[in-house]
Motif scaffolding. Structure first.
Motif, PDB file in Angstrom:
ATOM      1  N   TRP A 185       1.436   6.625   9.151  1.00 48.65           N
ATOM      2  CA  TRP A 185       0.010   6.360   8.937  1.00 48.65           C
ATOM      3  C   TRP A 185      -0.299   6.258   7.445  1.00 48.65           C
ATOM      4  O   TRP A 185      -1.085   5.397   7.023  1.00 48.65           O
ATOM      5  CB  TRP A 185      -0.818   7.470   9.574  1.00 48.65           C
ATOM      6  CG  TRP A 185      -2.297   7.298   9.393  1.00 48.65           C
ATOM      7  CD1 TRP A 185      -3.126   6.466  10.105  1.00 48.65           C
ATOM      8  CD2 TRP A 185      -3.130   7.952   8.433  1.00 48.65           C
ATOM      9  NE1 TRP A 185      -4.417   6.579   9.651  1.00 48.65           N
ATOM     10  CE2 TRP A 185      -4.445   7.485   8.621  1.00 48.65           C
ATOM     11  CE3 TRP A 185      -2.888   8.904   7.442  1.00 48.65           C
ATOM     12  CZ2 TRP A 185      -5.513   7.930   7.857  1.00 48.65           C
ATOM     13  CZ3 TRP A 185      -3.949   9.349   6.674  1.00 48.65           C
ATOM     14  CH2 TRP A 185      -5.239   8.863   6.890  1.00 48.65           C
ATOM     15  N   LEU A 186       0.305   7.135   6.650  1.00 50.51           N
ATOM     16  CA  LEU A 186       0.079   7.079   5.206  1.00 50.51           C
ATOM     17  C   LEU A 186       0.601   5.775   4.610  1.00 50.51           C
ATOM     18  O   LEU A 186       0.010   5.233   3.677  1.00 50.51           O
ATOM     19  CB  LEU A 186       0.754   8.266   4.527  1.00 50.51           C
ATOM     20  CG  LEU A 186       0.127   9.632   4.801  1.00 50.51           C
ATOM     21  CD1 LEU A 186       0.967  10.739   4.185  1.00 50.51           C
ATOM     22  CD2 LEU A 186      -1.298   9.696   4.270  1.00 50.51           C
ATOM     23  N   ARG A 187       1.712   5.275   5.149  1.00 50.57           N
ATOM     24  CA  ARG A 187       2.201   3.969   4.689  1.00 50.57           C
ATOM     25  C   ARG A 187       1.195   2.875   5.063  1.00 50.57           C
ATOM     26  O   ARG A 187       1.012   1.909   4.316  1.00 50.57           O
ATOM     27  CB  ARG A 187       3.571   3.677   5.293  1.00 50.57           C
ATOM     28  CG  ARG A 187       4.125   2.301   4.903  1.00 50.57           C
ATOM     29  CD  ARG A 187       5.557   2.115   5.334  1.00 50.57           C
ATOM     30  NE  ARG A 187       6.488   2.758   4.396  1.00 50.57           N
ATOM     31  CZ  ARG A 187       7.207   3.826   4.680  1.00 50.57           C
ATOM     32  NH1 ARG A 187       7.126   4.379   5.877  1.00 50.57           N
ATOM     33  NH2 ARG A 187       8.012   4.363   3.778  1.00 50.57           N
ATOM     34  N   GLY A 188       0.548   3.029   6.211  1.00 47.87           N
ATOM     35  CA  GLY A 188      -0.440   2.041   6.634  1.00 47.87           C
ATOM     36  C   GLY A 188      -1.679   2.014   5.762  1.00 47.87           C
ATOM     37  O   GLY A 188      -2.340   0.972   5.665  1.00 47.87           O
ATOM     38  N   VAL A 189      -2.006   3.140   5.117  1.00 49.05           N
ATOM     39  CA  VAL A 189      -3.153   3.169   4.205  1.00 49.05           C
ATOM     40  C   VAL A 189      -2.708   2.916   2.767  1.00 49.05           C
ATOM     41  O   VAL A 189      -3.451   3.215   1.821  1.00 49.05           O
ATOM     42  CB  VAL A 189      -3.907   4.507   4.306  1.00 49.05           C
ATOM     43  CG1 VAL A 189      -4.495   4.678   5.694  1.00 49.05           C
ATOM     44  CG2 VAL A 189      -3.004   5.684   3.953  1.00 49.05           C
ATOM     45  N   HIS A 190      -1.472   2.400   2.611  1.00 55.17           N
ATOM     46  CA  HIS A 190      -0.948   1.921   1.331  1.00 55.17           C
ATOM     47  C   HIS A 190      -0.727   3.043   0.315  1.00 55.17           C
ATOM     48  O   HIS A 190      -0.962   2.851  -0.888  1.00 55.17           O
ATOM     49  CB  HIS A 190      -1.880   0.860   0.740  1.00 55.17           C
ATOM     50  CG  HIS A 190      -2.148  -0.279   1.672  1.00 55.17           C
ATOM     51  ND1 HIS A 190      -1.174  -1.185   2.064  1.00 55.17           N
ATOM     52  CD2 HIS A 190      -3.290  -0.648   2.331  1.00 55.17           C
ATOM     53  CE1 HIS A 190      -1.699  -2.069   2.906  1.00 55.17           C
ATOM     54  NE2 HIS A 190      -2.981  -1.778   3.081  1.00 55.17           N
ATOM     55  N   LEU A 191      -0.269   4.202   0.779  1.00 51.08           N
ATOM     56  CA  LEU A 191       0.201   5.209  -0.161  1.00 51.08           C
ATOM     57  C   LEU A 191       1.506   4.714  -0.779  1.00 51.08           C
ATOM     58  O   LEU A 191       2.322   4.102  -0.096  1.00 51.08           O
ATOM     59  CB  LEU A 191       0.437   6.540   0.566  1.00 51.08           C
ATOM     60  CG  LEU A 191       0.550   7.774  -0.323  1.00 51.08           C
ATOM     61  CD1 LEU A 191      -0.807   8.134  -0.904  1.00 51.08           C
ATOM     62  CD2 LEU A 191       1.094   8.962   0.472  1.00 51.08           C
ATOM     63  N   PRO A 192       1.730   4.926  -2.076  1.00 54.99           N
ATOM     64  CA  PRO A 192       2.947   4.390  -2.728  1.00 54.99           C
ATOM     65  C   PRO A 192       4.227   4.820  -2.005  1.00 54.99           C
ATOM     66  O   PRO A 192       4.380   5.975  -1.612  1.00 54.99           O
ATOM     67  CB  PRO A 192       2.861   4.976  -4.141  1.00 54.99           C
ATOM     68  CG  PRO A 192       1.402   5.204  -4.374  1.00 54.99           C
ATOM     69  CD  PRO A 192       0.836   5.582  -3.036  1.00 54.99           C
ATOM     70  N   ASP A 193       5.132   3.857  -1.862  1.00 56.23           N
ATOM     71  CA  ASP A 193       6.387   4.123  -1.150  1.00 56.23           C
ATOM     72  C   ASP A 193       7.219   5.248  -1.769  1.00 56.23           C
ATOM     73  O   ASP A 193       7.827   6.027  -1.022  1.00 56.23           O
ATOM     74  CB  ASP A 193       7.222   2.843  -1.077  1.00 56.23           C
ATOM     75  CG  ASP A 193       6.720   1.892  -0.006  1.00 56.23           C
ATOM     76  OD1 ASP A 193       5.998   2.363   0.902  1.00 56.23           O
ATOM     77  OD2 ASP A 193       7.040   0.690  -0.073  1.00 56.23           O
ATOM     78  N   PRO A 194       7.311   5.366  -3.106  1.00 56.96           N
ATOM     79  CA  PRO A 194       8.112   6.471  -3.653  1.00 56.96           C
ATOM     80  C   PRO A 194       7.630   7.845  -3.191  1.00 56.96           C
ATOM     81  O   PRO A 194       8.442   8.723  -2.895  1.00 56.96           O
ATOM     82  CB  PRO A 194       7.961   6.296  -5.164  1.00 56.96           C
ATOM     83  CG  PRO A 194       7.706   4.840  -5.350  1.00 56.96           C
ATOM     84  CD  PRO A 194       6.876   4.437  -4.172  1.00 56.96           C
ATOM     85  N   LEU A 195       6.315   8.041  -3.119  1.00 55.45           N
ATOM     86  CA  LEU A 195       5.799   9.319  -2.652  1.00 55.45           C
ATOM     87  C   LEU A 195       6.163   9.557  -1.190  1.00 55.45           C
ATOM     88  O   LEU A 195       6.537  10.665  -0.795  1.00 55.45           O
ATOM     89  CB  LEU A 195       4.282   9.368  -2.832  1.00 55.45           C
ATOM     90  CG  LEU A 195       3.752   9.310  -4.268  1.00 55.45           C
ATOM     91  CD1 LEU A 195       2.234   9.341  -4.272  1.00 55.45           C
ATOM     92  CD2 LEU A 195       4.316  10.461  -5.086  1.00 55.45           C
ATOM     93  N   LEU A 196       6.064   8.509  -0.382  1.00 51.27           N
ATOM     94  CA  LEU A 196       6.402   8.637   1.032  1.00 51.27           C
ATOM     95  C   LEU A 196       7.886   8.914   1.224  1.00 51.27           C
ATOM     96  O   LEU A 196       8.273   9.697   2.110  1.00 51.27           O
ATOM     97  CB  LEU A 196       6.004   7.358   1.779  1.00 51.27           C
ATOM     98  CG  LEU A 196       4.508   7.101   1.910  1.00 51.27           C
ATOM     99  CD1 LEU A 196       4.257   5.751   2.580  1.00 51.27           C
ATOM    100  CD2 LEU A 196       3.846   8.201   2.723  1.00 51.27           C
ATOM    101  N   GLU A 197       8.730   8.288   0.424  1.00 56.88           N
ATOM    102  CA  GLU A 197      10.163   8.505   0.563  1.00 56.88           C
ATOM    103  C   GLU A 197      10.550   9.923   0.163  1.00 56.88           C
ATOM    104  O   GLU A 197      11.422  10.532   0.791  1.00 56.88           O
ATOM    105  CB  GLU A 197      10.928   7.482  -0.288  1.00 56.88           C
ATOM    106  CG  GLU A 197      10.772   6.050   0.199  1.00 56.88           C
ATOM    107  CD  GLU A 197      11.057   5.906   1.680  1.00 56.88           C
ATOM    108  OE1 GLU A 197      12.106   6.397   2.151  1.00 56.88           O
ATOM    109  OE2 GLU A 197      10.221   5.322   2.389  1.00 56.88           O
ATOM    110  N   VAL A 198       9.917  10.458  -0.871  1.00 56.88           N
ATOM    111  CA  VAL A 198      10.185  11.843  -1.259  1.00 56.88           C
ATOM    112  C   VAL A 198       9.762  12.794  -0.143  1.00 56.88           C
ATOM    113  O   VAL A 198      10.491  13.730   0.228  1.00 56.88           O
ATOM    114  CB  VAL A 198       9.470  12.179  -2.577  1.00 56.88           C
ATOM    115  CG1 VAL A 198       9.553  13.671  -2.860  1.00 56.88           C
ATOM    116  CG2 VAL A 198      10.077  11.404  -3.727  1.00 56.88           C
TER     117      VAL A 198
END
Length: 251
Positions: free
Chosen positions: A136-149
């Motif tokens: 869901w956070l990826r869907g609201v365009h949170l930066p990918d590096p933060l999501l990967e961490v």
């Protein structure tokens, strides 16, 4: 085991099929209500409403909720001690340590606020797996590096838990129930080393698996299509509005 239980409950909850954004809206609305309303009746109403949602529509076991709340309750109790106890001044106590009516009232208010906010967060935590939150956070365009961490930390945490449980089970099978406390304590260092080495090996294999899949900058997963539930949104609005109306009526 608590983290495993929460994740299992989230995967098995009927609310898992609901949209993450709707559950996020409900949880955040309850958190803000618990933060902005007075302890009575606002926070108490938020806590009761959250417990009703968790045990009722979400179908979470009461024993699981009680187990999950042990750590937050302990943290809140320890956090209120500096507010309750003061050095010197008027009040009840022995020596320089004193209890005052003002301190007890403030500590009780902070404790109730904390319980209400914790239960509001549990509405989301016990019904939504972490992988759904990250998607869901990826869907609201949170930066990918933060999501990967966050995703890597989440996976490594479960690797550590799985390894710890496996090693602990093997230790119990070897020592049995008759082992003395000293003997069990003597194996802690060896067990810790084994857990670290095994976790490191499994994490390295996870990295090699990602490289074999052509991982470069982000690991995108497919999100199931979930329809918007206007009845759920209406329930959120009615529940939160009811708490605020109750506070206005009691004012």
């Amino acid at each position: 085991m608590t983290t495993y239980s929460i994740d299992d409950a989230a995967w098995g909850s009927p609310w898992r099929r609901r949209r993450v954004g709707e559950k996020m809206l409900l949880s955040l609305a309850l958190v803000l209500t618990a933060l902005l309303t007075p302890p009575w009746p606002g926070c108490v109403a938020v806590a009761l409403f959250s417990v009703f949602l968790i045990l009722g529509p979400a179908r979470i076991r009461p024993s699981l909720l009680a187990t999950v709340l042990v750590a937050p309750l302990t943290f809140l109790l320890l956090g209120t001690l500096p507010v309750v106890i003061q050095f010197g001044g008027d009040g009840w106590g022995v020596g320089p340590l004193r209890l005052t009516q003002e301190g007890l009232t403030t500590a009780a208010g902070l404790f109730v606020h904390g319980i209400a906010g914790t239960l509001a967060i549990m509405v989301l935590a016990t019904t939504t797996p972490m992988i759904d939150v990250l998607t869901w956070l990826r869907g609201v365009h949170l930066p990918d590096p933060l999501l990967e961490v966050a995703s890597l930390t989440y996976r490594l945490l479960f690797l550590l838990l799985a390894t710890t449980i496996a090693v602990r089970g093997a230790q119990q099978a070897r020592l049995g129930d008759e082992a003395t406390f000293r003997r069990r304590w003597a194996t802690v260092a060896a067990t810790t080393g084994s857990i670290i080495l095994r976790t490191w090996d499994r994490a390295a294999r996870l990295q090699r698996g990602l490289e074999g899949r052509g991982y470069e900058d982000s690991l995108v997963t497919l999100a199931p299509i979930r329809r918007r539930s206007w009845s759920f949104v209406a329930m959120t609005a009615v529940g939160v509005s009811g708490v605020w109306l109750l506070c206005l009526a009691a004012a």
